[in-house]
Design a protein around this motif. Structure first.
Motif, short mmCIF file in Angstrom:
data_model
loop_
_atom_site.label_atom_id
_atom_site.label_comp_id
_atom_site.label_asym_id
_atom_site.label_seq_id
_atom_site.Cartn_x
_atom_site.Cartn_y
_atom_site.Cartn_z
N PHE A 130 0.82 -1.21 0.00
CA PHE A 130 0.00 0.00 0.00
C PHE A 130 0.85 1.26 0.00
CE2 PHE A 130 -2.01 3.53 2.17
CZ PHE A 130 -3.16 3.69 1.40
N GLN A 134 1.12 4.32 -2.64
CA GLN A 134 0.84 5.69 -2.24
C GLN A 134 1.94 6.64 -2.70
OE1 GLN A 134 1.40 7.05 1.94
NE2 GLN A 134 -0.84 7.24 1.96
N GLN A 180 -7.60 -0.66 -5.04
CA GLN A 180 -6.66 0.25 -5.70
C GLN A 180 -7.03 0.47 -7.16
OE1 GLN A 180 -3.07 -1.99 -4.67
NE2 GLN A 180 -2.35 -0.23 -3.49
N TYR A 184 -7.49 4.23 -8.63
CA TYR A 184 -6.47 4.79 -9.52
C TYR A 184 -6.84 4.71 -11.00
CZ TYR A 184 -3.78 3.55 -5.28
OH TYR A 184 -3.34 3.37 -3.98
#
Length: 260
Positions: A130, A134, A180, A184
């Motif tokens: 993660f 990030q 995610q 994204y």
């Protein structure tokens, strides 16, 4: 790796000159990923805690003309790890391919797991996925997109004892991948998860691959009766990192010889 016949594999022009990062890249599957990405003419950076092996691999690849950078880094030190990723970007350009490979599958009976060990299992097997994402997502967004490749494990789908923390982390990575991909995707950042089967790395051969276990694997567990090696995983990583998979995100890609 040993092969019973000669195969020809793909070249991916879109990888050339693109910055790819691999965690845990000094040995095992990670070292194969670093080597094959470099062979595709990608700019490759990687970290590991085994400084001697990491430095040697980087030096060997640079000696063959590859553009490769290595740092010794503990991925469970989140602040240091994120800074290392930013340093690599300053050196080689924005990270466009993030391969979250690092893991540790140390076996411990469930009744002997301590709170500290549980935290270590989570930190080394999912937390870094993660926080690496990030860090690199803003640079991927600015560059027009990218590919994040998370690593799950077949152990989350079959019966393997003494791996509760590891399996919990690997199962969590599958859900995190979908989350995610949702977060994204609007920025053309793809997120996928590879599920390796039993990959016969040096460590697996030394620690777990007894003749009896291998016989069961090839005659009962897998539908395909051949052994799997790190290069089998690397070819999936190359495809997911390249533009060839530009419309694939949020999915699990299983490379296990048909184990169910």
């Amino acid at each position: 790796m040993p092969q019973t016949q000669q195969y020809q594999y793909a070249t991916y022009p879109s990888l050339a000159g693109r910055h790819a990062f691999v965690s845990g890249g000094a040995s095992g599957i990670g070292a194969e990923l670093v080597s094959q990405l470099a062979a595709q003419k990608a700019k490759v950076s990687f970290v590991d805690i085994d400084g001697e092996r990491g430095e040697k691999l980087a030096a060997d690849l640079r000696g063959s003309g590859a553009e490769v950078s290595y740092r010794t880094c503990d991925i469970t030190d989140t602040a240091a790890y994120q800074q290392t990723l930013r340093d690599f970007a300053d050196e080689l350009g924005p990270i466009r391919i993030l391969v979250n490979n690092a893991a540790n599958d140390a076996r411990t009976p469930f009744d002997q797991v301590t709170p500290d060990q549980w935290d270590r299992d989570i930190n080394v097997n999912i937390k870094h996925h993660f926080f690496a994402a990030q860090t690199v997502v803003p640079m991927m967004r600015d560059a027009g997109g990218g590919s994040i490749i998370n690593f799950g494990s077949i152990t989350a789908h079959v019966r393997v004892p003494n791996l509760t923390g590891y399996i919990a982390a690997k199962a969590g990575i599958e859900g995190m991948t979908r989350a995610q991909a949702t977060e994204y995707g609007k920025d053309e950042i793809r997120v996928n998860c590879i599920i390796p089967g039993w990959i016969l790395t040096e460590k697996q051969l030394a620690d777990h691959a007894t003749p009896e276990a291998l016989d069961k694997l090839l005659t009962q567990d897998q539908r395909l009766p051949h052994k799997l090696y790190s290069d089998d995983i690397a070819r999936m990583v190359l495809w997911l990192g390249a533009d060839d998979s530009r419309s694939c995100t949020g999915h699990l890609w299983v490379v296990d010889g048909g184990w169910w």
